[in-house]
Design an enzyme around this catalytic site. Structure first.
Site, PDB file in Angstrom:
ATOM      1  N   ALA A  12       0.812  -1.221   0.000  1.00  0.00           N
ATOM      2  CA  ALA A  12       0.000   0.000   0.000  1.00  0.00           C
ATOM      3  C   ALA A  12       0.845   1.272   0.000  1.00  0.00           C
ATOM      4  CB  ALA A  12      -0.936   0.006   1.210  1.00  0.00           C
ATOM      5  N   ARG A  17      10.552   7.351  -3.608  1.00  0.00           N
ATOM      6  CA  ARG A  17      11.963   7.441  -4.008  1.00  0.00           C
ATOM      7  C   ARG A  17      12.261   6.759  -5.346  1.00  0.00           C
ATOM      8  NH1 ARG A  17      15.116   5.407   1.037  1.00  0.00           N
ATOM      9  NH2 ARG A  17      13.058   4.736   1.713  1.00  0.00           N
ATOM     10  N   LYS A  24       5.533   1.394  -7.297  1.00  0.00           N
ATOM     11  CA  LYS A  24       6.810   0.720  -7.016  1.00  0.00           C
ATOM     12  C   LYS A  24       6.744  -0.790  -7.218  1.00  0.00           C
ATOM     13  CE  LYS A  24       8.527   0.409  -2.685  1.00  0.00           C
ATOM     14  NZ  LYS A  24       9.325   0.832  -1.508  1.00  0.00           N
ATOM     15  N   GLY A 139      14.261  -2.153  12.143  1.00  0.00           N
ATOM     16  CA  GLY A 139      13.851  -2.463  13.505  1.00  0.00           C
ATOM     17  C   GLY A 139      14.859  -3.424  14.123  1.00  0.00           C
ATOM     18  N   ALA A 423      15.502 -14.937 -61.832  1.00  0.00           N
ATOM     19  CA  ALA A 423      15.790 -13.791 -60.964  1.00  0.00           C
ATOM     20  C   ALA A 423      14.967 -12.579 -61.393  1.00  0.00           C
ATOM     21  CB  ALA A 423      17.273 -13.460 -61.010  1.00  0.00           C
TER      22      ALA A 423
HETATM   23  C1  UD1 Z   1       9.504  -2.169   8.586  1.00  0.00           C
HETATM   24  C2  UD1 Z   1       9.541  -2.739   9.996  1.00  0.00           C
HETATM   25  C3  UD1 Z   1      11.005  -2.792  10.464  1.00  0.00           C
HETATM   26  C4  UD1 Z   1      11.833  -3.612   9.473  1.00  0.00           C
HETATM   27  C5  UD1 Z   1      11.676  -3.049   8.058  1.00  0.00           C
HETATM   28  C6  UD1 Z   1      12.348  -3.961   7.059  1.00  0.00           C
HETATM   29  C7  UD1 Z   1       7.476  -2.052  11.032  1.00  0.00           C
HETATM   30  C8  UD1 Z   1       6.844  -1.100  11.988  1.00  0.00           C
HETATM   31  N1  UD1 Z   1       8.781  -1.927  10.867  1.00  0.00           N
HETATM   32  O1  UD1 Z   1       9.978  -0.847   8.687  1.00  0.00           O
HETATM   33  O2  UD1 Z   1      11.091  -3.374  11.743  1.00  0.00           O
HETATM   34  O3  UD1 Z   1      13.198  -3.602   9.874  1.00  0.00           O
HETATM   35  O4  UD1 Z   1      10.291  -2.962   7.722  1.00  0.00           O
HETATM   36  O5  UD1 Z   1      12.344  -3.318   5.833  1.00  0.00           O
HETATM   37  O6  UD1 Z   1       6.808  -2.906  10.506  1.00  0.00           O
HETATM   38  N2  UD1 Z   1       3.045  -0.663   4.242  1.00  0.00           N
HETATM   39  C9  UD1 Z   1       1.705  -0.699   3.958  1.00  0.00           C
HETATM   40  N3  UD1 Z   1       0.841   0.032   4.702  1.00  0.00           N
HETATM   41  C10 UD1 Z   1       1.258   0.805   5.731  1.00  0.00           C
HETATM   42  C11 UD1 Z   1       2.640   0.840   6.021  1.00  0.00           C
HETATM   43  C12 UD1 Z   1       3.509   0.097   5.262  1.00  0.00           C
HETATM   44  O7  UD1 Z   1       1.283  -1.388   3.031  1.00  0.00           O
HETATM   45  O8  UD1 Z   1       0.408   1.446   6.381  1.00  0.00           O
HETATM   46  C13 UD1 Z   1       3.979  -1.440   3.431  1.00  0.00           C
HETATM   47  C14 UD1 Z   1       4.885  -0.534   2.641  1.00  0.00           C
HETATM   48  O9  UD1 Z   1       4.387  -0.353   1.328  1.00  0.00           O
HETATM   49  C15 UD1 Z   1       6.193  -1.289   2.617  1.00  0.00           C
HETATM   50  C16 UD1 Z   1       6.151  -2.146   3.860  1.00  0.00           C
HETATM   51  O10 UD1 Z   1       4.806  -2.172   4.291  1.00  0.00           O
HETATM   52  O11 UD1 Z   1       6.269  -2.156   1.519  1.00  0.00           O
HETATM   53  C17 UD1 Z   1       7.060  -1.663   4.951  1.00  0.00           C
HETATM   54  O12 UD1 Z   1       6.645  -0.396   5.383  1.00  0.00           O
HETATM   55  P1  UD1 Z   1       7.657   0.715   5.825  1.00  0.00           P
HETATM   56  O13 UD1 Z   1       6.904   1.862   6.328  1.00  0.00           O
HETATM   57  O14 UD1 Z   1       8.653   0.957   4.755  1.00  0.00           O
HETATM   58  O15 UD1 Z   1       8.362   0.020   7.053  1.00  0.00           O
HETATM   59  P2  UD1 Z   1       9.836   0.255   7.542  1.00  0.00           P
HETATM   60  O16 UD1 Z   1       9.921   1.583   8.133  1.00  0.00           O
HETATM   61  O17 UD1 Z   1      10.777  -0.076   6.453  1.00  0.00           O
END
Ligand code: UD1
Ligand code: CA
Length: 456
Positions: A12, A17, A24, A139, A423
């Site tokens: 979602a 970037r 993406k 994390g 030809a």
């Molecule tokens: C998350 C993890 C982190 C881990 C990292 C690995 C959490 C809170 N943290 O952090 O511990 O080390 O991934 O990459 O889970 N997404 C949704 N809906 C939302 C939020 C996110 O679909 O409301 C999807 C995003 O599109 C993305 C993925 O979930 O593909 C990860 O979300 P993102 O916000 O990037 O998490 P990180 O901060 O990377």
């Protein structure tokens, strides 16, 4: 009977970037959108349900993924990974084992995930972690004195000591649906990012004496997410490297394993030789001893034993018999079906053409909607005129027909076996077996002709 596996794929997020109009998760690795890699992995695991959580550009993602077996869930606002998973839960049966994957983490091996899922029970869950020299951004995995996993702390919420931890959360985890349905509604967003963190369920599990079992991927690229085009390119190279290794293990020589790209499924026999800068797309079969010259692009094509494809040939939807020679600079389009020991030379285009054993079309020709018998020789610059602007018509050349250079075969037309075409002919009527057909302006020689001269 084991409980059904349901895979929830988070897709979602925005992916700003990438700097792209394309969502993406639709950016491709090895010619296939990242999200589709993840869905294929879910299928390989035998998932009973696949749930795609979409938000940003949801319609574009959905319409690029027409598969019937996906259940889409809209997460209108991206309130965090925990919130995202929660959106899919109404479609997940209580007895399911749930695996959480990400649409932008395309290359996790199914073996790695199978292992992770095996940890799911009433009193345990599976968490995929890795240990990095530079853990920043991820994390952190917090363990107690006995080494048991206690919780996950996000970078932005971590204190000094926690930031030093090098074991990080990949984001991928497997847990029973019952636990998720119990825990996710209890998440709070009182944290540095104001989000509902999926990662907070780890502390909940610990509190409730549910064991957190940890697994690691065989390679960090398996859990590498894509946030920008550079990471996309890195994953592409790693994946291509894996494919190249497999091809070599199966007995193919790659003159440079870094310069072969496979965007689909390539099946090779022993002693296949593939030169540099070759691209394979869709389903391609190369039988034993086939040789592919540099710069070829080969798509949905089967090539039988010992056939040589010379450099810079483009093949799409062709089927080529053994001992044939194609190119350089040949173009075979869908329906080009070439029998054993055929020869197709430079600047020859073929489409819907069935070419009999040992026949040759060596130079500068277009052969479309045609059937050629055995031992036919087509001279340079021969064109099948197969199209009147509306309809397509067929050309049939019998066994051992000889077509002189620069001939137009105006279809529909049939030339009987052993016939010869002079030809430069434009053939508009059928030619009977054994005949010579010459259809061109008669030559006229004007003696002592005064050639025009430039005045100085
Ligand atoms: C998350 C993890 C982190 C881990 C990292 C690995 C959490 C809170 N943290 O952090 O511990 O080390 O991934 O990459 O889970 N997404 C949704 N809906 C939302 C939020 C996110 O679909 O409301 C999807 C995003 O599109 C993305 C993925 O979930 O593909 C990860 O979300 P993102 O916000 O990037 O998490 P990180 O901060 O990377
Ligand atoms: Ca991320």
């Amino acid at each position: 009977m084991t409980d059904p596996l349901h895979v929830i794929i988070l897709a979602a997020g925005q992916g700003s970037r990438m700097k792209s109009n394309l969502p993406k998760v639709l950016h491709a690795v090895a010619g296939k959108p990242m999200l589709h890699h993840v869905m294929d992995t879910a299928r390989a695991l035998g998932a009973a349900g696949i749930h795609g959580v979409i938000g940003h550009e949801a319609e574009q993602v959905r319409s690029a993924t027409p598969n019937q077996d996906i259940q889409w869930v809209l997460q209108a606002e991206q309130l965090g990974t925990g919130h995202a998973v929660e959106q899919a839960l109404p479609n997940v049966p209580d007895n399911a084992r749930v695996l959480v994957l990400y649409g932008d983490v395309p290359l996790t091996r199914s073996e790695t995930l199978e292992h992770l899922v095996s940890f799911v029970s009433e009193d345990s869950l599976g968490l995929l972690t890795m240990t990095l020299d530079d853990p920043s951004g991820y994390g952190r995995i917090i363990r107690d004195h006995d080494g048991a996993v206690q919780s996950i702390v996000e970078q932005k919420d971590a204190g000094q000591a926690q930031l030093a931890v090098r074991e990080v959360n990949t984001g991928i985890l497997a847990v029973s649906a019952r636990h998720l349905k119990d825990w996710l509604p209890q998440l709070s967003n009182r944290n540095a990012q104001g989000e509902y963190y999926l990662t907070d369920i780890i502390a909940m599990a610990t509190d409730r004496k549910v064991r957190v079992e940890v697994a690691q991927p065989g390679n960090v690229y398996e859990v590498q997410g894509v946030n920008n085009r550079q990471q996309l390119a890195e994953l592409e190279r790693w994946f291509q490297g894996q494919i190249a290794e497999r091809l070599m293990a199966q007995g193919a020589t790659l003159l440079d394993p870094a310069r072969v790209d496979v965007r689909g499924e390539l099946v090779v026999g022993q002693d296949v030789i593939i030169d540099v800068n070759t691209i394979f797309e869709g389903e391609v079969h190369l039988a034993e001893g086939v040789s592919i010259g540099s710069g070829c692009v080969i798509r949905n094509t089967r090539i039988a034993e010992g056939t040589i494809i010379h450099p810079h040939s483009v093949l799409d939807g062709a089927d080529i018999g053994p001992g044939a020679e194609i190119g350089p600079f040949a173009r075979l389009r869908p329906g080009a079906t070439l029998a054993a020991r055929t020869k197709v030379g430079n600047f020859v285009e073929m489409k819907k053409a069935v070419i009999g054993e040992g026949s040759k079309v060596n130079h500068l020709s277009y052969i479309g909607d045609a059937i050629l018998g055995r031992g036919v020789n087509v001279g340079a610059g021969t064109i099948t005129c197969n199209y009147d602007g509306v309809n397509k018509f067929q050309t049939v050349l019998g066994d051992k027909v000889f077509v002189g250079s620069n001939t137009s075969l105006v279809a529909p037309v049939t030339v009987g076996e052993l016939a010869t075409i002079g030809a430069g002919s434009t053939i508009t009527r059928d030619v009977t077996a054994g005949e010579l057909a010459v259809a061109r302006g008669k030559q006229r020689n004007v003696p002592d002709w005064p050639r025009p001269e430039k005045k100085s």
